[in-house]
Design an enzyme around this catalytic site. Structure first.
Site, PDB file in Angstrom:
ATOM      1  N   TYR A  62       0.720  -1.504   0.097  1.00 46.59           N
ATOM      2  CA  TYR A  62      -0.038  -0.129  -0.005  1.00 46.59           C
ATOM      3  C   TYR A  62       0.968   1.366   0.032  1.00 46.59           C
ATOM      4  O   TYR A  62       1.907   1.331   0.918  1.00 46.59           O
ATOM      5  CB  TYR A  62      -0.866   0.005   1.463  1.00 46.59           C
ATOM      6  CG  TYR A  62      -1.868   1.208   1.335  1.00 46.59           C
ATOM      7  CD1 TYR A  62      -2.715   1.326   0.431  1.00 46.59           C
ATOM      8  CD2 TYR A  62      -1.643   2.064   2.112  1.00 46.59           C
ATOM      9  CE1 TYR A  62      -3.613   2.467   0.481  1.00 46.59           C
ATOM     10  CE2 TYR A  62      -2.469   3.193   2.608  1.00 46.59           C
ATOM     11  CZ  TYR A  62      -3.280   3.599   1.406  1.00 46.59           C
ATOM     12  OH  TYR A  62      -4.138   4.538   1.706  1.00 46.59           O
ATOM     13  N   ASP A 113       9.245   2.721   0.402  1.00 43.69           N
ATOM     14  CA  ASP A 113       8.214   3.328   0.934  1.00 43.69           C
ATOM     15  C   ASP A 113       8.182   2.837   2.588  1.00 43.69           C
ATOM     16  O   ASP A 113       7.696   1.670   2.730  1.00 43.69           O
ATOM     17  CB  ASP A 113       6.695   2.877   0.476  1.00 43.69           C
ATOM     18  CG  ASP A 113       5.595   3.512   1.059  1.00 43.69           C
ATOM     19  OD1 ASP A 113       5.799   4.010   2.097  1.00 43.69           O
ATOM     20  OD2 ASP A 113       4.377   3.417   0.586  1.00 43.69           O
ATOM     21  N   LYS A 136       3.693   8.641   9.287  1.00 49.30           N
ATOM     22  CA  LYS A 136       3.457   7.995  10.678  1.00 49.30           C
ATOM     23  C   LYS A 136       4.500   8.500  11.697  1.00 49.30           C
ATOM     24  O   LYS A 136       4.159   9.642  12.219  1.00 49.30           O
ATOM     25  CB  LYS A 136       3.211   6.472  10.539  1.00 49.30           C
ATOM     26  CG  LYS A 136       2.112   6.245   9.346  1.00 49.30           C
ATOM     27  CD  LYS A 136       1.977   4.818   9.346  1.00 49.30           C
ATOM     28  CE  LYS A 136       0.320   4.740   8.426  1.00 49.30           C
ATOM     29  NZ  LYS A 136       0.640   3.998   7.236  1.00 49.30           N
TER      30      LYS A 136
HETATM   31  C1  LIG Z   1      -0.149   4.769   5.707  1.00 48.88           C
HETATM   32  C2  LIG Z   1       0.966   4.276   4.631  1.00 48.88           C
HETATM   33  C3  LIG Z   1       0.897   5.301   3.478  1.00 48.88           C
HETATM   34  C4  LIG Z   1      -0.010   6.237   3.408  1.00 48.88           C
HETATM   35  O1  LIG Z   1       0.108   7.370   4.408  1.00 48.88           O
HETATM   36  P1  LIG Z   1      -1.114   8.364   4.846  1.00 48.88           P
HETATM   37  O2  LIG Z   1      -0.434   9.114   5.642  1.00 48.88           O
HETATM   38  O3  LIG Z   1      -2.099   7.556   5.287  1.00 48.88           O
HETATM   39  O4  LIG Z   1      -1.416   9.231   3.196  1.00 48.88           O
HETATM   40  C5  LIG Z   1       1.591   4.978   2.521  1.00 48.88           C
HETATM   41  N1  LIG Z   1       2.518   4.031   2.287  1.00 48.88           N
HETATM   42  C6  LIG Z   1       2.395   3.223   3.528  1.00 48.88           C
HETATM   43  C7  LIG Z   1       3.479   2.000   3.454  1.00 48.88           C
HETATM   44  C8  LIG Z   1       1.588   3.338   4.541  1.00 48.88           C
HETATM   45  O5  LIG Z   1       1.570   2.286   5.608  1.00 48.88           O
END
Ligand SMILES: *Cc1c(COP(=O)(O)O)cnc(C)c1O
Length: 414
Positions: free
Chosen positions: A140, A228, A256
């Site tokens: 994701y 990511d 995060k």
């Molecule tokens: C949470 C998440 C995102 C998106 O971040 P948001 O602040 O919710 O837009 C992107 N990549 C990973 C791996 C994530 O866990």
């Protein structure tokens, strides 16, 4: 559960929530509404207490409402909420990220992980002059159009948009391939984006050679490698997954943890790549609230409290929880796999290890997680309301909390 509040929410907010997984769709029932949180616990509006393994999907690594973070935000707020001009804390935060992540030269701060990954795609395309993006099924990367293909829990079909409203053209340049297999890359690939430790299809660690293989494949065709690390950054260890695993991407996405619970994320990377961003280069990106003073205050306060000792302690807690849960499941005769990577752990109701999205879907599709989730929630333990999420123990989770979780799991399984 507060049925009146839930009814009002559903009347005025689509699905009653501002992010879909919170609606409990895949586990059944109605969500608890949080009134407040402290340390390892959240309290709902009716005063029920839950031992919290959601921790805002990992944003709160110290646990909720850490006094030093609260104080930093309080002080920052008194100086004004947002200016639309640069601040010293943005520089400090960028320096902190650069100093901890090996190979990272420059940082652009944004407000959400989605913005960071969306910008990473644009930078990869702008830098290489190519269009194709390669992503892995089950990873994701937020909800921008180009990355909403086979994106973790929501989506199944290879190469098709993962959402209504995403035109086929928006994902036509997105190639989706299986996790843990190094794809053959064409000379038209701008970038390969990957969660170096996948944590949005349950927890799926990279197999030996996978990330090294991606690095070599990207180098062979001149594509950029994007890690990511929105979950893994500053979570699995001091320098995130790349430093821990010894594979260096060209770009990183963080989020995060670095916002300390406030909206803040970042794109980081090699100097020559990052210099394509406006105002230095031709790739446009901007944000009214980017580098927000409260968010940088919270992020810096959190990062200051994270050192080798805290990671070692948290990894110990995660390993202990995994060990105790494995015992409990084995006693109960329930087939379960509990992968651990650093301070993260996953939970699959499966009898063999999961290495990719196909395996994750098989393990997550049997309904066992929903039953376990509800039995744990009844006993005052909040797991994430979906089988594709991972568990986020925080530094506020004591040994006692961990042992109690295992005892409650034993009761839940019975
Ligand atoms: C949470 C998440 C995102 C998106 O971040 P948001 O602040 O919710 O837009 C992107 N990549 C990973 C791996 C994530 O866990």
């Amino acid at each position: 559960m507060n049925t009146d509040l839930w009814k009002r929410a559903c009347d005025v907010i689509p699905g009653g929530v501002n992010s879909p997984v919170r609606a409990f769709g895949s586990v059944g029932g109605a969500p608890y509404f949080v009134a407040r949180a402290e340390g390892a616990y959240v309290w709902d509006v009716e005063g029920r207490r839950y031992l919290d393994y959601v921790q805002s999907y990992g944003a709160s690594i110290l646990g909720h409402a850490h006094p030093q973070v609260v104080e930093a935000v309080r002080r920052a707020a008194a100086d004004g909420m947002t200016y639309g001009a640069p601040t010293e804390r943005e520089v400090l935060l960028a320096e902190t990220i650069r100093d901890r992540v090996e190979g990272c030269d420059m940082v652009r701060v944004v407000s959400t992980g989605t913005e960071a990954t969306m910008t990473a795609v644009r930078v990869a395309r702008g830098f290489t002059g190519r269009s194709r993006i390669v992503k892995f099924a089950g990873c994701y990367h937020g909800h921008s159009d180009a990355l909403l293909a086979a994106a973790g829990s929501g989506v199944a079909t290879l190469g098709l948009p993962g959402s209504a409203g995403v035109p086929a053209e928006a994902v036509a340049q997105t190639l989706v391939v299986p996790y843990n297999q190094v794809p053959v890359l064409g000379a038209d690939v701008a970038g390969v984006i990957v969660e170096p430790v996948a944590a949005n299809m349950g927890l799926v660690p990279p197999q030996p050679g996978f990330l090294e293989g991606l690095r070599a494949a990207c180098d062979a065709v001149g594509a950029l490698l994007v890690f990511d690390e929105v979950i893994t950054g500053f979570r699995v260890g001091p320098g995130g997954a790349s430093t821990m695993l010894g594979v260096r991407p060209d770009l990183w996405c963080f989020g995060k943890i670095i916002g300390g619970g406030l909206p803040l994320a970042a794109l980081a990377g090699r100097r020559d790549v990052m210099e394509v961003l406006a105002p230095l280069g031709p790739v446009y990106q901007a944000g009214t609230l980017s580098g927000n003073p409260l968010a940088t205050a919270a992020g810096l306060a959190v990062l200051r409290l994270l050192d080798d000792a805290t990671y070692t302690m948290l990894a110990g807690r995660a390993a202990e929880l995994a060990r105790l849960l494995a015992e409990v499941f084995a006693e109960a005769g329930v087939a379960a796999r509990i992968p651990v990577f650093g301070t993260l752990l996953g939970l699959f109701f499966a009898d063999s290890p999961v290495a990719d999205y196909e395996g994750a879907r098989a393990a997550c599709g049997n309904g066992a997680y929903a039953r376990f989730f509800r039995a744990m929630l009844e006993r005052g333990v909040a797991l994430a309301p979906g089988p594709y999420e991972v568990l986020f123990p925080s530094l506020a989770h004591t040994r006692d909390d961990i042992e109690r979780t295992a005892d409650l799991a034993r009761a839940a399984l019975a």
